[in-house]
Structure formats: structure tokens, C-alpha cells
Design a protein around this motif. Structure first.
Motif, PDB file in Angstrom:
ATOM      1  N   LEU A  17       0.916  -1.201   0.140  1.00 10.13           N
ATOM      2  CA  LEU A  17       0.162  -0.115   0.016  1.00 10.13           C
ATOM      3  C   LEU A  17       0.964   1.376  -0.030  1.00 10.13           C
ATOM      4  N   PRO A  18       0.840   2.095  -1.192  1.00  8.48           N
ATOM      5  CA  PRO A  18       1.582   3.311  -1.082  1.00  8.48           C
ATOM      6  C   PRO A  18       0.889   4.425  -0.238  1.00  8.48           C
ATOM      7  N   VAL A  19       1.636   5.128   0.458  1.00  5.26           N
ATOM      8  CA  VAL A  19       0.981   6.105   1.361  1.00  5.26           C
ATOM      9  C   VAL A  19       1.625   7.508   1.273  1.00  5.26           C
ATOM     10  N   LEU A  20       2.912   7.707   0.562  1.00  2.00           N
ATOM     11  CA  LEU A  20       3.241   8.678   0.286  1.00  2.00           C
ATOM     12  C   LEU A  20       4.081   8.527  -1.105  1.00  2.00           C
ATOM     13  N   THR A  21       3.837   9.299  -2.095  1.00  2.00           N
ATOM     14  CA  THR A  21       4.397   8.984  -3.356  1.00  2.00           C
ATOM     15  C   THR A  21       4.985  10.577  -3.957  1.00  2.00           C
ATOM     16  N   ASP A  22       6.495  10.234  -4.150  1.00  2.00           N
ATOM     17  CA  ASP A  22       7.307  11.111  -4.526  1.00  2.00           C
ATOM     18  C   ASP A  22       6.840  12.610  -3.872  1.00  2.00           C
ATOM     19  N   PHE A  23       6.960  12.558  -2.602  1.00  2.00           N
ATOM     20  CA  PHE A  23       6.265  13.602  -1.551  1.00  2.00           C
ATOM     21  C   PHE A  23       7.631  14.781  -1.357  1.00  2.00           C
ATOM     22  N   ASN A  24       7.072  15.893  -1.582  1.00  3.10           N
ATOM     23  CA  ASN A  24       7.956  17.006  -1.467  1.00  3.10           C
ATOM     24  C   ASN A  24       7.394  17.990  -0.507  1.00  3.10           C
ATOM     25  N   LEU A  25       8.020  18.328   0.343  1.00  3.76           N
ATOM     26  CA  LEU A  25       7.571  19.497   1.354  1.00  3.76           C
ATOM     27  C   LEU A  25       8.723  20.080   2.287  1.00  3.76           C
ATOM     28  N   LYS A  26       8.500  21.615   2.419  1.00  6.87           N
ATOM     29  CA  LYS A  26       9.431  22.039   3.311  1.00  6.87           C
ATOM     30  C   LYS A  26       8.905  22.804   4.146  1.00  6.87           C
ATOM     31  N   PHE A  27       9.640  23.250   5.403  1.00  5.51           N
ATOM     32  CA  PHE A  27       9.015  23.835   6.615  1.00  5.51           C
ATOM     33  C   PHE A  27      10.095  24.923   6.911  1.00  5.51           C
ATOM     34  N   ARG A  28       9.614  26.160   7.070  1.00  8.78           N
ATOM     35  CA  ARG A  28      10.869  27.313   7.219  1.00  8.78           C
ATOM     36  C   ARG A  28      10.650  27.383   8.943  1.00  8.78           C
ATOM     37  N   GLN A  29      11.937  27.671   9.300  1.00 12.23           N
ATOM     38  CA  GLN A  29      12.008  28.025  10.681  1.00 12.23           C
ATOM     39  C   GLN A  29      10.941  29.132  11.139  1.00 12.23           C
ATOM     40  N   GLY A  30      10.336  28.866  12.172  1.00 13.66           N
ATOM     41  CA  GLY A  30       9.296  29.605  12.744  1.00 13.66           C
ATOM     42  C   GLY A  30       7.708  29.442  12.048  1.00 13.66           C
ATOM     43  N   GLU A  31       7.683  28.783  11.348  1.00 13.56           N
ATOM     44  CA  GLU A  31       6.578  28.831  10.360  1.00 13.56           C
ATOM     45  C   GLU A  31       5.601  27.756  11.193  1.00 13.56           C
ATOM     46  N   LYS A  32       4.192  27.995  11.040  1.00  7.31           N
ATOM     47  CA  LYS A  32       3.176  27.266  11.701  1.00  7.31           C
ATOM     48  C   LYS A  32       2.270  26.652  10.341  1.00  7.31           C
ATOM     49  N   VAL A  33       2.727  25.369  10.281  1.00  6.10           N
ATOM     50  CA  VAL A  33       1.850  24.568   9.043  1.00  6.10           C
ATOM     51  C   VAL A  33       0.687  23.815   9.492  1.00  6.10           C
ATOM     52  N   VAL A  34      -0.305  23.834   8.993  1.00 10.29           N
ATOM     53  CA  VAL A  34      -1.526  22.907   9.357  1.00 10.29           C
ATOM     54  C   VAL A  34      -1.616  21.928   8.087  1.00 10.29           C
ATOM     55  N   ILE A  35      -1.636  20.675   8.419  1.00  4.75           N
ATOM     56  CA  ILE A  35      -1.884  19.861   7.326  1.00  4.75           C
ATOM     57  C   ILE A  35      -3.435  19.183   7.695  1.00  4.75           C
ATOM     58  N   ILE A  36      -3.969  19.344   6.509  1.00  6.71           N
ATOM     59  CA  ILE A  36      -5.500  18.764   6.562  1.00  6.71           C
ATOM     60  C   ILE A  36      -5.965  17.754   5.596  1.00  6.71           C
ATOM     61  N   GLY A  37      -6.951  17.041   5.635  1.00  9.75           N
ATOM     62  CA  GLY A  37      -7.181  16.074   4.491  1.00  9.75           C
ATOM     63  C   GLY A  37      -7.997  14.760   4.962  1.00  9.75           C
ATOM     64  N   PRO A  38      -8.622  13.899   4.332  1.00 16.76           N
ATOM     65  CA  PRO A  38      -9.243  12.869   4.796  1.00 16.76           C
ATOM     66  C   PRO A  38      -8.448  11.966   5.740  1.00 16.76           C
ATOM     67  N   SER A  39      -9.235  11.115   6.324  1.00 12.60           N
ATOM     68  CA  SER A  39      -8.450   9.935   6.905  1.00 12.60           C
ATOM     69  C   SER A  39      -7.945   8.980   5.898  1.00 12.60           C
ATOM     70  N   GLY A  40      -6.574   8.542   5.920  1.00 10.45           N
ATOM     71  CA  GLY A  40      -5.764   7.909   5.322  1.00 10.45           C
ATOM     72  C   GLY A  40      -5.098   8.547   4.401  1.00 10.45           C
ATOM     73  N   SER A  41      -5.216   9.710   4.364  1.00  9.63           N
ATOM     74  CA  SER A  41      -4.465  10.686   3.150  1.00  9.63           C
ATOM     75  C   SER A  41      -2.890  10.825   3.220  1.00  9.63           C
ATOM     76  N   GLY A  42      -2.344  10.186   4.499  1.00 12.40           N
ATOM     77  CA  GLY A  42      -0.860  10.346   4.652  1.00 12.40           C
ATOM     78  C   GLY A  42      -0.419  11.430   5.424  1.00 12.40           C
ATOM     79  N   LYS A  43      -1.359  11.973   6.198  1.00 14.72           N
ATOM     80  CA  LYS A  43      -0.719  13.292   6.729  1.00 14.72           C
ATOM     81  C   LYS A  43       0.002  12.994   8.188  1.00 14.72           C
ATOM     82  N   SER A  44      -0.501  11.927   9.031  1.00 13.09           N
ATOM     83  CA  SER A  44       0.026  11.308  10.022  1.00 13.09           C
ATOM     84  C   SER A  44       1.422  10.755   9.765  1.00 13.09           C
TER      85      SER A  44
END
Length: 243
Positions: A17-44
Motif C-alpha cells: 500500500l503506497p502512502v506517500l508518493t514522490d512527496f516534497n515538502l519544506k518547512f521554514r524556521q518559525g513557520e506554523k503549518v497545518v496539514i488537513i485532509g481525509p483519513s488515510g491521506s498520509g498526513k500522520s
């Protein structure tokens, strides 16, 4: 602002079962990022990969310009990355204060007296200094989660990861946990939060990321995502939930 975390072409699967596919993401120092989406989308899974709780099949993850994909000694890394889970995972046989000071004493070698002072200061920050000698079973779910936040802060992390921290709570207890998180955000803590609390995302986030089926469908400011989403999948998700 520099990037504190970078995920580059990350692929993660559980068996076939693929959960993350060619996934790219960056977080800046001091940034507040919220990840939303349906259950099973790979957030956790994103959070668990950042903290090296889950190995990835391919790609790379960088923390403070250091590649951590194949890192074997994770003790120093996890001192810098605080994580708060859905379940509180407190030691039931230890008091609130003992739960908070355990890691600084054992992992960082902090003296017991200094750790106790740190623990009391942190419990004061989360509004639970009067519960320092109580045991987890004597606390409400919201109180236990605030202790869990204090415990993570005791390591003086560079970034805090929150994995649906209010999902296991009764509705009337959600606000007290979110308030602590809002204060942390105001103080400048770098935060990545997986949550279904859309009001929190609107109020606190610098950036909101909508995920589905292991990919980022859309990202932008809270205003972009909640008031003017561009993707049909985002529109459908927001239409189906109350916020």
C-alpha cells in the motif's frame, strides 16, 4: 527564512500500500503549518517520517541541513523534534511532574533539581502547576494532553509536531489544548499540526496543506484554502466538513 525540514521525493508504503508518493515538502524556521485532509491521506505518516518513527523506501529527508534519511543514532535528533500524539502516552505510575522531567534527566543528563524547576515552569505554562503531584488517571483527557505538550517542550525542541492532538478528547476539552498550542505559536515555535480543527488552522496557520491519497493537492494561506480553493478535491472536502 531558512528551511528547518525538507522532504525530497519521499516514497513511503506499508507493504503493497503506497502512502506517500514522490512527496516534497519544506518547512521554514518559525513557520506554523497545518496539514488537513481525509483519513488515510498520509498526513500522520508525514510527521512520523520527519521524526524517523517510520522508515522511508526512497527519497531524502533533511533536518537543519543534515540528511537524516539513513541516520542510525536518533537520540540527538529526537531531542530537537518534539512530538505530541493523539494518545497521551504518559507513564501511569509516575506523577505529572515526573512525566515531564523524565527525559531531561535520563536523556540530557539534567540535574534533578534543575529538571524539577524546568518541569514546574512548563506546567505553569500549560496551566497545570497545581497538578504536579497528581497521576495521569486523576486528570481529564485535556489535562493529560497538556502534560504531554509540557513533556515534549521539556527537551527544548526546535520544532513541534502535533498528530491530531485533540481527536481523542471530548468536545468540551478541545479548547484548553488548542489554547496552549496557540500560545506556543504566538511565542514563535515552529509547528506542524495535523488536525481536523479548521478554526485553529484559520487562526494560527501561516500555511495550510491539503493532502489526499499521499500527495499534496493544494497549499496556501488559510484565506487561500478556506475562502478560495482552486482544486475540486479541496472544495469537495471542505464542503463535506463543518468549520
Amino acid at each position: 527564512m531558512s528551511y528547518i525540514v525538507e522532504m525530497r521525493d519521499v516514497c513511503k508504503s506499508f507493504g503493497a500500500l503506497p502512502v506517500l508518493t514522490d512527496f516534497n515538502l519544506k518547512f521554514r524556521q518559525g513557520e506554523k503549518v497545518v496539514i488537513i485532509g481525509p483519513s488515510g491521506s498520509g498526513k500522520s505518516t508525514v510527521l512520523r517520517c520527519i521524526n524517523c518513527l517510520e522508515p522511508i523506501q526512497s527519497g531524502n529527508i533533511w533536518f537543519e541541513d543534515e540528511q537524516i534519511t539513513d541516520k542510525t543514532d536518533l537520540s540527538v535528533l529526537r531531542m530537537k523534534i518534539g512530538m505530541v500524539f493523539q494518545r497521551f502516552n504518559l507513564f501511569p505510575h509516575k506523577t505529572v511532574l515526573q512525566n515531564v522531567i523524565e527525559a531531561p534527566i535520563i536523556v540530557k543528563g539534567t540535574s534533578r533539581d534543575k529538571a524539577k524547576q524546568l518541569g514546574m515552569d512548563l506546567l505553569d505554562r500549560v496551566g497545570l502547576v497545581d497538578k504536579c503531584d497528581s497521576y495521569p488517571k486523576e486528570l481529564s483527557g485535556g489535562q493529560q494532553q497538556r502534560v504531554a505538550i509540557a513533556r515534549a517542550l521539556a527537551m527544548n525542541p526546535k520544532i513541534m509536531l502535533f498528530d491530531e492532538p485533540t481527536s481523542a478528547l471530548d468536545p468540551e476539552l478541545v479548547g484548553e489544548v488548542l489554547q496552549v498550542m496557540k500560545v506556543l505559536a504566538e511565542e514563535g515555535m515552529t509547528m506542524v499540526v495535523v488536525t481536523h480543527e479548521m478554526g485553529f488552522a484559520r487562526e494560527v496557520a501561516d500555511r495550510v496543506i491539503f493532502m489526499d491519497q499521499g500527495i499534496i493537492v493544494e497549499e496556501g494561506t488559510p484565506k487561500d484554502i478556506f475562502e478560495n480553493p482552486m482544486q475540486d478535491r479541496t472544495k469537495l472536502f471542505l464542503k463535506r466538513i463543518r468549520y
